[in-house]
Design a protein around this motif. Sequence first.
Motif, PDB file in Angstrom:
ATOM      1  N   TRP A  62       0.840  -1.207   0.000  1.00 33.81           N
ATOM      2  CA  TRP A  62       0.000   0.000   0.000  1.00 33.81           C
ATOM      3  C   TRP A  62       0.874   1.256   0.000  1.00 33.81           C
ATOM      4  O   TRP A  62       0.621   2.196  -0.753  1.00 33.81           O
ATOM      5  CB  TRP A  62      -0.940   0.015   1.194  1.00 33.81           C
ATOM      6  CG  TRP A  62      -1.560   1.370   1.387  1.00 33.81           C
ATOM      7  CD1 TRP A  62      -1.342   2.256   2.389  1.00 33.81           C
ATOM      8  CD2 TRP A  62      -2.475   2.025   0.482  1.00 33.81           C
ATOM      9  NE1 TRP A  62      -2.051   3.422   2.189  1.00 33.81           N
ATOM     10  CE2 TRP A  62      -2.757   3.296   1.025  1.00 33.81           C
ATOM     11  CE3 TRP A  62      -3.065   1.653  -0.722  1.00 33.81           C
ATOM     12  CZ2 TRP A  62      -3.616   4.187   0.404  1.00 33.81           C
ATOM     13  CZ3 TRP A  62      -3.931   2.553  -1.345  1.00 33.81           C
ATOM     14  CH2 TRP A  62      -4.196   3.802  -0.786  1.00 33.81           C
ATOM     15  N   LEU A  65       2.233   1.750  -3.454  1.00 35.27           N
ATOM     16  CA  LEU A  65       1.207   2.202  -4.397  1.00 35.27           C
ATOM     17  C   LEU A  65       0.843   3.658  -4.145  1.00 35.27           C
ATOM     18  O   LEU A  65       0.693   4.444  -5.089  1.00 35.27           O
ATOM     19  CB  LEU A  65      -0.036   1.319  -4.272  1.00 35.27           C
ATOM     20  CG  LEU A  65      -1.216   1.692  -5.182  1.00 35.27           C
ATOM     21  CD1 LEU A  65      -0.839   1.513  -6.652  1.00 35.27           C
ATOM     22  CD2 LEU A  65      -2.452   0.851  -4.844  1.00 35.27           C
ATOM     23  N   GLN A 100     -10.907   5.666  -7.112  1.00 37.37           N
ATOM     24  CA  GLN A 100      -9.829   4.688  -7.246  1.00 37.37           C
ATOM     25  C   GLN A 100      -9.027   4.578  -5.950  1.00 37.37           C
ATOM     26  O   GLN A 100      -8.632   3.488  -5.534  1.00 37.37           O
ATOM     27  CB  GLN A 100      -8.906   5.064  -8.407  1.00 37.37           C
ATOM     28  CG  GLN A 100      -7.848   4.001  -8.726  1.00 37.37           C
ATOM     29  CD  GLN A 100      -8.465   2.650  -9.069  1.00 37.37           C
ATOM     30  OE1 GLN A 100      -9.315   2.554  -9.955  1.00 37.37           O
ATOM     31  NE2 GLN A 100      -8.038   1.593  -8.369  1.00 37.37           N
ATOM     32  N   ASP A 104      -8.621   1.212  -3.750  1.00 39.70           N
ATOM     33  CA  ASP A 104      -7.315   0.673  -3.387  1.00 39.70           C
ATOM     34  C   ASP A 104      -7.177   0.514  -1.872  1.00 39.70           C
ATOM     35  O   ASP A 104      -6.565  -0.444  -1.387  1.00 39.70           O
ATOM     36  CB  ASP A 104      -6.206   1.583  -3.926  1.00 39.70           C
ATOM     37  CG  ASP A 104      -6.058   1.489  -5.441  1.00 39.70           C
ATOM     38  OD1 ASP A 104      -6.485   0.467  -6.015  1.00 39.70           O
ATOM     39  OD2 ASP A 104      -5.519   2.430  -6.044  1.00 39.70           O
ATOM     40  N   GLN A 107      -8.948  -2.686  -0.929  1.00 39.65           N
ATOM     41  CA  GLN A 107      -8.202  -3.881  -1.348  1.00 39.65           C
ATOM     42  C   GLN A 107      -7.006  -4.172  -0.445  1.00 39.65           C
ATOM     43  O   GLN A 107      -6.584  -5.328  -0.312  1.00 39.65           O
ATOM     44  CB  GLN A 107      -7.729  -3.719  -2.795  1.00 39.65           C
ATOM     45  CG  GLN A 107      -8.860  -3.752  -3.819  1.00 39.65           C
ATOM     46  CD  GLN A 107      -8.354  -3.540  -5.236  1.00 39.65           C
ATOM     47  OE1 GLN A 107      -7.166  -3.742  -5.515  1.00 39.65           O
ATOM     48  NE2 GLN A 107      -9.239  -3.140  -6.135  1.00 39.65           N
ATOM     49  N   HIS A 108      -6.475  -3.153   0.195  1.00 39.69           N
ATOM     50  CA  HIS A 108      -5.309  -3.343   1.059  1.00 39.69           C
ATOM     51  C   HIS A 108      -5.692  -3.469   2.539  1.00 39.69           C
ATOM     52  O   HIS A 108      -4.819  -3.420   3.414  1.00 39.69           O
ATOM     53  CB  HIS A 108      -4.318  -2.189   0.861  1.00 39.69           C
ATOM     54  CG  HIS A 108      -3.568  -2.279  -0.433  1.00 39.69           C
ATOM     55  ND1 HIS A 108      -4.092  -1.828  -1.632  1.00 39.69           N
ATOM     56  CD2 HIS A 108      -2.331  -2.784  -0.727  1.00 39.69           C
ATOM     57  CE1 HIS A 108      -3.210  -2.043  -2.605  1.00 39.69           C
ATOM     58  NE2 HIS A 108      -2.138  -2.622  -2.086  1.00 39.69           N
TER      59      HIS A 108
END
Length: 237
Positions: A62, A65, A100, A104, A107-108
């Motif tokens: 994370w 990203l 987005q 994200d 998802q993490h």
Amino acid sequence: MEMWKESQLKQLTFAREIDTAYPILLRFAENIGFNFCAISLTSTDRSADFNALQINNYPKTWNQLYEKQNYSKIDPVIAHCNHSMLPIVWSKEVFSQTPQLWSDLQQHGLRHAWSQSFLQAESGLCTMLSLARKNGPLSPLELYEHFGYMFYVTSHMSDLFVRNMPKRPDKPAQPKLSPRELEVLKFSAVGKTAYEISRILCLSERTVNYHVQNVIVKLNVCNKISAVIAATRIGII
């Protein structure tokens, strides 16, 4: 106050370094039901030349990203914390303009979280504390119960951040030129010779050269031209 809370807050209060305070803060966060804890120091002035300081136990993927996507520039939580010390609960609505980024986060495993900031008006610095977990939304009661603790923790961490920041080197003192030396330097800057300056100021040519030499020494240069350039750069003329 529960004994463990009092004990850990006392330990945090006595911590004098970020590296020793953060593990205490992380244990505190875990004890009140959070998987992740992040503390950061940023500048509220977006144009300032300031590199953010941050410590967290977020997933490494994370952090990578977040940096790669430059999410800090569009993060609504940072935008809120840069101007308000009210806590903000992360939600789909908060991230409505950055879907987005919200996706994200989910998802993490950073699914349920809230952030609290402490702003130092005189320095323009913002310390932000974020607590996040994988499961279980935050209830209003939970936020109410922990707000006081988190505000205190954030203000204390802010003090530690600022206290441990490397001090900027003092600007070298500007050379002090006498009024006469400054006059001679200004005339030299427009191309006047020692003879011409002596006529203008009603001085002997020898005296003018004496002032020029003093200026050269004070500005730590090797000749009159270098003195003019150096004086221009530091704003004396």
